[in-house]
Design an enzyme around this catalytic site. Structure first.
Site, PDB file in Angstrom:
ATOM      1  N   ASP A 103     -99.143  38.563  30.735  1.00 31.97           N
ATOM      2  CA  ASP A 103     -97.876  38.500  30.022  1.00 31.97           C
ATOM      3  C   ASP A 103     -96.748  38.161  31.015  1.00 31.97           C
ATOM      4  OD1 ASP A 103     -96.621  39.325  27.220  1.00 31.97           O
ATOM      5  OD2 ASP A 103     -95.415  40.337  28.742  1.00 31.97           O
ATOM      6  N   ARG A 104     -95.692  38.974  31.097  1.00 30.01           N
ATOM      7  CA  ARG A 104     -94.593  38.680  32.023  1.00 30.01           C
ATOM      8  C   ARG A 104     -95.104  38.585  33.452  1.00 30.01           C
ATOM      9  NH1 ARG A 104     -91.189  36.647  28.945  1.00 30.01           N
ATOM     10  NH2 ARG A 104     -89.479  36.980  30.410  1.00 30.01           N
ATOM     11  N   HIS A 148     -88.985  38.506  19.512  1.00 32.05           N
ATOM     12  CA  HIS A 148     -88.399  39.249  20.626  1.00 32.05           C
ATOM     13  C   HIS A 148     -87.904  38.331  21.734  1.00 32.05           C
ATOM     14  CE1 HIS A 148     -92.472  38.459  21.941  1.00 32.05           C
ATOM     15  NE2 HIS A 148     -92.198  38.880  23.147  1.00 32.05           N
ATOM     16  N   TYR A 210     -85.803  38.561  30.079  1.00 26.79           N
ATOM     17  CA  TYR A 210     -85.992  37.564  29.029  1.00 26.79           C
ATOM     18  C   TYR A 210     -84.868  36.534  29.008  1.00 26.79           C
ATOM     19  CZ  TYR A 210     -90.132  39.716  27.046  1.00 26.79           C
ATOM     20  OH  TYR A 210     -91.412  40.170  26.865  1.00 26.79           O
ATOM     21  N   HIS A 271    -103.606  41.412  22.355  1.00 26.97           N
ATOM     22  CA  HIS A 271    -102.839  40.872  23.475  1.00 26.97           C
ATOM     23  C   HIS A 271    -103.104  41.577  24.793  1.00 26.97           C
ATOM     24  CE1 HIS A 271     -99.495  39.231  25.737  1.00 26.97           C
ATOM     25  NE2 HIS A 271     -98.923  40.419  25.842  1.00 26.97           N
TER      26      HIS A 271
END
Length: 292
Positions: A103-104, A148, A210, A271
């Protein structure tokens, strides 16, 4: 605590990074995603530590790691965070290492591999595509599932105020709906994630992260694409099986455009691959590193 690892705080680039590390052998940096901490790697790290020196930091502003100096989204750019992670590994005595991100954390790992090819020996990215490709793929109803990304990137403190009204509801939504394996994130770990993400400082740091993706990181990716830069090391890309959902992009094709030496895996889960399928993830990482 992750069995076999010790926790410490390391001063890096004028800030501090909380890290759990342990084991002996080739160094492997494991980077977590949203809305988690280094605990996301608890199963994978404990297994890899039998043969590798694993390093599991909290990303800057997440968990127990301090936010980067300066309150500007540019300070949260993946290029900046990647440089911080390289500096962290040097502080721990590792000039060259492999990096795995989810992910990030995978976006940070991707940027580290592009910007520091002489340092990163192997790259693994889990359930993500590069920022510039992600924004290009989001359109129509597909954007609903990634709401999001748009909310957290808003300025003027709007998302901070909205999330701050009910942080457990907001972050819990993703922990609950993005997993397909009941019990993959047990109650105590879920509580730890919510406690770490729910403070005003953490909420702001996550929003800045983000915002950086929307207004800084995509530009860095596009500049590299325009320059024809690709990943020079062996790359593993893994993602969840979308099932009946039709993705607006082909992950394999996208990653192949960046990684000439690419291998891929698709896992039947949600996920959170490292928590839902830790055995398969660990085996794939070992295969990438060439150490069974």
């Amino acid at each position: 605590m992750i069995p076999g690892l010790v926790e410490r705080t390391v001063a890096v680039d004028g800030s501090s990074v909380h890290v759990a590390h342990g084991g002996a052998g080739h160094p492997v940096l494991l980077l977590h995603g949203f809305p988690q901490t280094h605990l996301a790697w608890r199963h994978v790290a404990a297994s890899l530590a039998a043969d590798f020196h694993v390093v599991c930091p909290d990303l800057p502003g997440y968990g127990a790691s301090a936010p980067p100096p300066g309150d500007d989204p540019a300070a949260y750019a993946k290029r900046v965070t990647a440089a911080t992670m390289v500096a962290l590994m040097r502080e721990l005595g590792h000039e060259r290492f492999s990096v795995v991100g989810h992910d990030r954390g995978a976006l940070v790992a991707f940027r580290a591999a592009l910007d520091h090819p002489g340092v990163i020996e192997h790259l693994a990215v889990l359930d993500v595509i590069p920022t510039v490709d992600n924004w290009a793929a989001l359109h129509g109803a597909g954007g609903v599932f990634a709401f999001h990304l748009y909310l957290l990137a808003q300025g003027s403190g709007l998302p901070e105020r909205m999330i701050g009204a009910a942080p457990d509801v907001f972050f819990g939504h993703f922990l609950d709906t993005w997993t397909a394996e009941p019990g993959a994130i047990p109650a105590d770990v879920r509580a730890a994630y919510l406690a770490a993400a729910g403070t005003p400082a953490a909420i702001h740091a996550i929003c800045q992260d983000y915002r950086a993706s929307a207004f800084v990181d995509a530009g860095h990716d596009q500049a590299d694409r325009d320059a024809g830069r690709t990943l020079t090391m062996p790359v593993l890309a893994m993602w969840q099986d979308p099932g009946e959902v039709v993705l607006p992009f082909d992950p394999r094709q996208l990653w192949a455009s960046w990684a000439p030496d690419l291998r891929t895996r698709v896992l039947p889960c949600g996920h959170f691959l490292p928590e839902e399928r830790p055995g398969e993830v660990t085996a794939a990482i070992r295969d990438l590193l060439g150490r069974q």
